[in-house]
Motif scaffolding. Sequence first.
Motif, PDB file in Angstrom:
ATOM      1  N   PHE A  45       0.806  -1.203   0.000  1.00  0.00           N
ATOM      2  CA  PHE A  45       0.000   0.000   0.000  1.00  0.00           C
ATOM      3  C   PHE A  45       0.845   1.261   0.000  1.00  0.00           C
ATOM      4  N   SER A  46       2.111   1.162   0.377  1.00  0.00           N
ATOM      5  CA  SER A  46       2.961   2.346   0.310  1.00  0.00           C
ATOM      6  C   SER A  46       3.479   2.578  -1.100  1.00  0.00           C
ATOM      7  N   HIS A  47       3.532   1.515  -1.898  1.00  0.00           N
ATOM      8  CA  HIS A  47       4.060   1.652  -3.254  1.00  0.00           C
ATOM      9  C   HIS A  47       2.968   1.826  -4.295  1.00  0.00           C
ATOM     10  N   LYS A  48       1.800   1.342  -4.024  1.00  0.00           N
ATOM     11  CA  LYS A  48       0.723   1.449  -4.994  1.00  0.00           C
ATOM     12  C   LYS A  48      -0.580   1.700  -4.261  1.00  0.00           C
ATOM     13  N   LYS A  52      -4.617   3.314  -7.994  1.00  0.00           N
ATOM     14  CA  LYS A  52      -3.796   4.361  -8.594  1.00  0.00           C
ATOM     15  C   LYS A  52      -2.352   3.905  -8.742  1.00  0.00           C
ATOM     16  N   TYR A  53      -1.662   4.487  -9.717  1.00  0.00           N
ATOM     17  CA  TYR A  53      -0.233   4.267  -9.899  1.00  0.00           C
ATOM     18  C   TYR A  53       0.491   5.527  -9.436  1.00  0.00           C
ATOM     19  N   VAL A  54       1.589   5.334  -8.729  1.00  0.00           N
ATOM     20  CA  VAL A  54       2.253   6.469  -8.090  1.00  0.00           C
ATOM     21  C   VAL A  54       3.693   6.587  -8.577  1.00  0.00           C
ATOM     22  N   PHE A  55       4.089   7.815  -8.909  1.00  0.00           N
ATOM     23  CA  PHE A  55       5.448   8.125  -9.337  1.00  0.00           C
ATOM     24  C   PHE A  55       5.987   9.261  -8.476  1.00  0.00           C
ATOM     25  N   THR A 100       8.697  12.016 -18.382  1.00  0.00           N
ATOM     26  CA  THR A 100       9.480  10.886 -18.869  1.00  0.00           C
ATOM     27  C   THR A 100      10.128  10.098 -17.741  1.00  0.00           C
ATOM     28  N   ILE A 101      10.269   8.793 -17.962  1.00  0.00           N
ATOM     29  CA  ILE A 101      11.012   7.929 -17.050  1.00  0.00           C
ATOM     30  C   ILE A 101      12.507   7.983 -17.376  1.00  0.00           C
ATOM     31  N   LEU A 113      10.060   8.696 -11.508  1.00  0.00           N
ATOM     32  CA  LEU A 113      10.362   7.282 -11.270  1.00  0.00           C
ATOM     33  C   LEU A 113       9.167   6.632 -10.588  1.00  0.00           C
ATOM     34  N   PRO A 114       8.802   5.410 -11.010  1.00  0.00           N
ATOM     35  CA  PRO A 114       7.710   4.703 -10.327  1.00  0.00           C
ATOM     36  C   PRO A 114       8.164   4.262  -8.946  1.00  0.00           C
TER      37      PRO A 114
END
Length: 369
Positions: A45-48, A52-55, A100-101, A113-114
Amino acid sequence: METQPETGQGIGRNTLKNLVRNKKYNTHMHQNRVSNRNQNQNQHFSHKEIGKYVFNCQWVGNLHARRILSERYGLYGDVISVFDTTLNVKTNNDDLLVVTISKVRSPINMNVLPIFKEKERGGGIQGFRGIIDFGTEVKIQKNEMSIGNVIFRLGKCRVFQSALDRLPSANHLSEFMSKSDEIFKILKTYSRKGCLLSPDLTTKGLLSKFLKNVHSYRCGYSNAFTATANTMMSQALLDLCGKGPGYTPSGDDFVAGYLGVFNWISRSLNFNTMNFPSEKFAPLTSWMSSKLIDYSKRNLCDEEIQAMINSIAAGDLNQYISSIVKISRRGHTSGIDIATGMTVALYTVIDDTFETNIIGRFFSSLYPD
């Protein structure tokens, strides 16, 4: 020596100790499994976030930094194209934002960065395609930029400032006079089918016509380009706009590279820069490609192109060639066309400054007949 009890004789001392020891071990392992499961859930849950997608935003270019980092709420623009590692945004003040990544920084980029784990996306980062749609609104709210179900956190974002900090002199340019054959050879080595150096049906004849025009329009930099010569050179560049295949056509990439070097050297030597009004070239190509030409004309270019321009001011041939190789890897033909435009601009200035004929020799080597 104590022997093990026979069946039906009860439990011996050693057996009882083993049972107690095993029970403690199993209890310990169960607690570890529960702890690990809870930890994995917390990491998930901290990463996603749910749905939702988090960057994390690492860098934002100075063209956009002030507005993105200071605005608390509001609509920023709309997505106009989405690729695997890049998405392009047309802002509501008619600027281009490239998210951009990639690690290459630019005044117009936002490098992200993801922060979710790769295994949560099926074993690898798939980029923006499939999670962001064309036309989606881009919004800013509470130190975040949101695009549909994608969140870009801005809290730790740093500002990228232009590193074009070296001003070339005539002495610096002279370092490249005797190395032209080597540089042109590198360009031809890294050319790809369809680019201006290795044309297909869509790009055939474009470079030869431009080089011929450059050679005939030479008028001497001591006069800092007359208005007539400036107009003729602008027309030669306009003839390239929108020509060739691709999201940014080969002709546009060449023009962007040419203007970036030509105008930077001209400013450094106090010569007139190339007059290339956007109202003339914008209708000839796509909105995004026209913006890239406009930014290059104003020397709002990424750090790899800046390194190539700075190498001219340093008289550093090795760095210049290294930059050609690096930039040429972009896209199918974009990189090599940009590098070709930059190099032709460099030798346009050198020919006019030192009354040489390097562009003419380059033309003859490409088109011996």
